[in-house]
Each structure stands twice: as structure tokens, then as C-alpha cells.
Design a protein around this motif. Sequence first.
Motif, PDB file in Angstrom:
ATOM      1  N   PRO A 186       0.816  -1.224   0.000  1.00  0.00           N
ATOM      2  CA  PRO A 186       0.000   0.000   0.000  1.00  0.00           C
ATOM      3  C   PRO A 186       0.848   1.272   0.000  1.00  0.00           C
ATOM      4  O   PRO A 186       0.449   2.288  -0.578  1.00  0.00           O
ATOM      5  CB  PRO A 186      -0.841  -0.106   1.263  1.00  0.00           C
ATOM      6  CG  PRO A 186      -0.303  -1.219   2.052  1.00  0.00           C
ATOM      7  CD  PRO A 186       0.523  -2.058   1.151  1.00  0.00           C
ATOM      8  N   MET A 187       2.026   1.210   0.608  1.00  0.00           N
ATOM      9  CA  MET A 187       2.909   2.381   0.566  1.00  0.00           C
ATOM     10  C   MET A 187       3.402   2.633  -0.857  1.00  0.00           C
ATOM     11  O   MET A 187       3.490   3.775  -1.303  1.00  0.00           O
ATOM     12  CB  MET A 187       4.099   2.193   1.507  1.00  0.00           C
ATOM     13  CG  MET A 187       3.742   2.328   2.968  1.00  0.00           C
ATOM     14  SD  MET A 187       2.939   3.903   3.373  1.00  0.00           S
ATOM     15  CE  MET A 187       4.218   5.058   2.981  1.00  0.00           C
ATOM     16  N   ALA A 188       3.702   1.562  -1.588  1.00  0.00           N
ATOM     17  CA  ALA A 188       4.147   1.717  -2.979  1.00  0.00           C
ATOM     18  C   ALA A 188       3.044   2.306  -3.836  1.00  0.00           C
ATOM     19  O   ALA A 188       3.303   3.157  -4.694  1.00  0.00           O
ATOM     20  CB  ALA A 188       4.596   0.372  -3.542  1.00  0.00           C
ATOM     21  N   VAL A 189       1.804   1.872  -3.607  1.00  0.00           N
ATOM     22  CA  VAL A 189       0.670   2.413  -4.371  1.00  0.00           C
ATOM     23  C   VAL A 189       0.528   3.908  -4.112  1.00  0.00           C
ATOM     24  O   VAL A 189       0.326   4.702  -5.041  1.00  0.00           O
ATOM     25  CB  VAL A 189      -0.633   1.661  -4.028  1.00  0.00           C
ATOM     26  CG1 VAL A 189      -1.836   2.348  -4.635  1.00  0.00           C
ATOM     27  CG2 VAL A 189      -0.559   0.226  -4.501  1.00  0.00           C
ATOM     28  N   LEU A 190       0.668   4.305  -2.865  1.00  0.00           N
ATOM     29  CA  LEU A 190       0.546   5.724  -2.530  1.00  0.00           C
ATOM     30  C   LEU A 190       1.706   6.543  -3.089  1.00  0.00           C
ATOM     31  O   LEU A 190       1.512   7.672  -3.562  1.00  0.00           O
ATOM     32  CB  LEU A 190       0.473   5.898  -1.013  1.00  0.00           C
ATOM     33  CG  LEU A 190      -0.780   5.339  -0.332  1.00  0.00           C
ATOM     34  CD1 LEU A 190      -0.637   5.429   1.182  1.00  0.00           C
ATOM     35  CD2 LEU A 190      -2.013   6.075  -0.803  1.00  0.00           C
ATOM     36  N   GLN A 191       2.906   6.008  -3.053  1.00  0.00           N
ATOM     37  CA  GLN A 191       4.074   6.751  -3.517  1.00  0.00           C
ATOM     38  C   GLN A 191       4.116   6.883  -5.033  1.00  0.00           C
ATOM     39  O   GLN A 191       4.612   7.884  -5.552  1.00  0.00           O
ATOM     40  CB  GLN A 191       5.349   6.082  -3.022  1.00  0.00           C
ATOM     41  CG  GLN A 191       5.553   6.212  -1.537  1.00  0.00           C
ATOM     42  CD  GLN A 191       6.709   5.366  -1.031  1.00  0.00           C
ATOM     43  OE1 GLN A 191       7.223   4.503  -1.739  1.00  0.00           O
ATOM     44  NE2 GLN A 191       7.113   5.627   0.202  1.00  0.00           N
ATOM     45  N   THR A 192       3.616   5.896  -5.757  1.00  0.00           N
ATOM     46  CA  THR A 192       3.705   5.953  -7.212  1.00  0.00           C
ATOM     47  C   THR A 192       2.818   7.029  -7.811  1.00  0.00           C
ATOM     48  O   THR A 192       3.080   7.493  -8.914  1.00  0.00           O
ATOM     49  CB  THR A 192       3.362   4.599  -7.851  1.00  0.00           C
ATOM     50  OG1 THR A 192       2.063   4.193  -7.430  1.00  0.00           O
ATOM     51  CG2 THR A 192       4.378   3.554  -7.483  1.00  0.00           C
ATOM     52  N   VAL A 193       1.779   7.428  -7.091  1.00  0.00           N
ATOM     53  CA  VAL A 193       0.935   8.515  -7.592  1.00  0.00           C
ATOM     54  C   VAL A 193       1.752   9.803  -7.677  1.00  0.00           C
ATOM     55  O   VAL A 193       1.695  10.525  -8.673  1.00  0.00           O
ATOM     56  CB  VAL A 193      -0.301   8.706  -6.692  1.00  0.00           C
ATOM     57  CG1 VAL A 193      -1.097   9.919  -7.108  1.00  0.00           C
ATOM     58  CG2 VAL A 193      -1.167   7.462  -6.723  1.00  0.00           C
ATOM     59  N   SER A 194       2.542  10.077  -6.652  1.00  0.00           N
ATOM     60  CA  SER A 194       3.346  11.300  -6.668  1.00  0.00           C
ATOM     61  C   SER A 194       4.487  11.220  -7.683  1.00  0.00           C
ATOM     62  O   SER A 194       4.931  12.246  -8.196  1.00  0.00           O
ATOM     63  CB  SER A 194       3.905  11.595  -5.274  1.00  0.00           C
ATOM     64  OG  SER A 194       4.812  10.588  -4.882  1.00  0.00           O
ATOM     65  N   LEU A 195       4.958  10.013  -7.998  1.00  0.00           N
ATOM     66  CA  LEU A 195       6.035   9.882  -8.982  1.00  0.00           C
ATOM     67  C   LEU A 195       5.590  10.299 -10.380  1.00  0.00           C
ATOM     68  O   LEU A 195       6.397  10.793 -11.167  1.00  0.00           O
ATOM     69  CB  LEU A 195       6.545   8.437  -9.021  1.00  0.00           C
ATOM     70  CG  LEU A 195       7.306   7.948  -7.799  1.00  0.00           C
ATOM     71  CD1 LEU A 195       7.673   6.474  -7.957  1.00  0.00           C
ATOM     72  CD2 LEU A 195       8.546   8.775  -7.562  1.00  0.00           C
ATOM     73  N   THR A 196       4.321  10.073 -10.702  1.00  0.00           N
ATOM     74  CA  THR A 196       3.845  10.467 -12.035  1.00  0.00           C
ATOM     75  C   THR A 196       3.602  11.967 -12.135  1.00  0.00           C
ATOM     76  O   THR A 196       3.417  12.488 -13.230  1.00  0.00           O
ATOM     77  CB  THR A 196       2.541   9.722 -12.393  1.00  0.00           C
ATOM     78  OG1 THR A 196       1.558  10.012 -11.401  1.00  0.00           O
ATOM     79  CG2 THR A 196       2.766   8.234 -12.489  1.00  0.00           C
ATOM     80  N   ILE A 197       3.611  12.663 -10.998  1.00  0.00           N
ATOM     81  CA  ILE A 197       3.395  14.113 -10.993  1.00  0.00           C
ATOM     82  C   ILE A 197       4.711  14.865 -10.865  1.00  0.00           C
ATOM     83  O   ILE A 197       4.918  15.887 -11.529  1.00  0.00           O
ATOM     84  CB  ILE A 197       2.437  14.500  -9.848  1.00  0.00           C
ATOM     85  CG1 ILE A 197       1.081  13.833 -10.068  1.00  0.00           C
ATOM     86  CG2 ILE A 197       2.283  16.005  -9.744  1.00  0.00           C
ATOM     87  CD1 ILE A 197       0.145  13.948  -8.902  1.00  0.00           C
ATOM     88  N   ALA A 198       5.612  14.377 -10.035  1.00  0.00           N
ATOM     89  CA  ALA A 198       6.886  15.067  -9.783  1.00  0.00           C
ATOM     90  C   ALA A 198       7.722  15.140 -11.053  1.00  0.00           C
ATOM     91  O   ALA A 198       7.738  14.219 -11.859  1.00  0.00           O
ATOM     92  CB  ALA A 198       7.656  14.332  -8.692  1.00  0.00           C
TER      93      ALA A 198
END
Length: 93
Positions: free
Chosen positions: A60-72
Amino acid sequence: MSYRVAWMQSRGLVPNYEASMAKTFGTELHQRMARTAYATLGLRGQLMDGAWAPLGGQVPMAVLQTVSLTIAAGTSEINRNIIATRGLGLPRG
């Protein structure tokens, strides 16, 4: 793709659309992998802590972190526009 960007930089070239390709592909692949793991584990995959959390709650942490990776560093849509205009030579639309 990342090796090509690094190779171009080592030769003094500017990786124009290649960097956008590597970033977009890498972040979206990471996001798909995290969501696949999330779906594979079922409801228990949502657990972040405790003895029942598979893989120590990393999914679940990876799912949450990958959202910000597509924006940063530029959203995936902006990077797609860069690839279209600079890499493929398409007109701005």
C-alpha cells in the motif's frame, strides 16, 4: 531507456525527448506493478501494519508513492507532449 539517457549525457549530448520517455515509462511501469501487487494480494494487501500485513505493508505504501512519482518532475501528460512535439515532430495541438 535510462542507459541511453546516461550515455547521451556522458557524450555531452542533451537528452531532449529521451529523458521524458524514460521518466514516463519508468513511473507508469512502477505504478502498474504496485497496483498489480495490490490487486493480487486482495483485501489483505491494504494492510500497512501488523502480523497480517503481507510484505510488511510495503504494497500500500508503494501504491501511494507511485501517484506522486507520475506528478513530480513533470506530469505524464506534459512528458507525452514533449515526446510528441520534440521526438515525433507532431504539431502542437
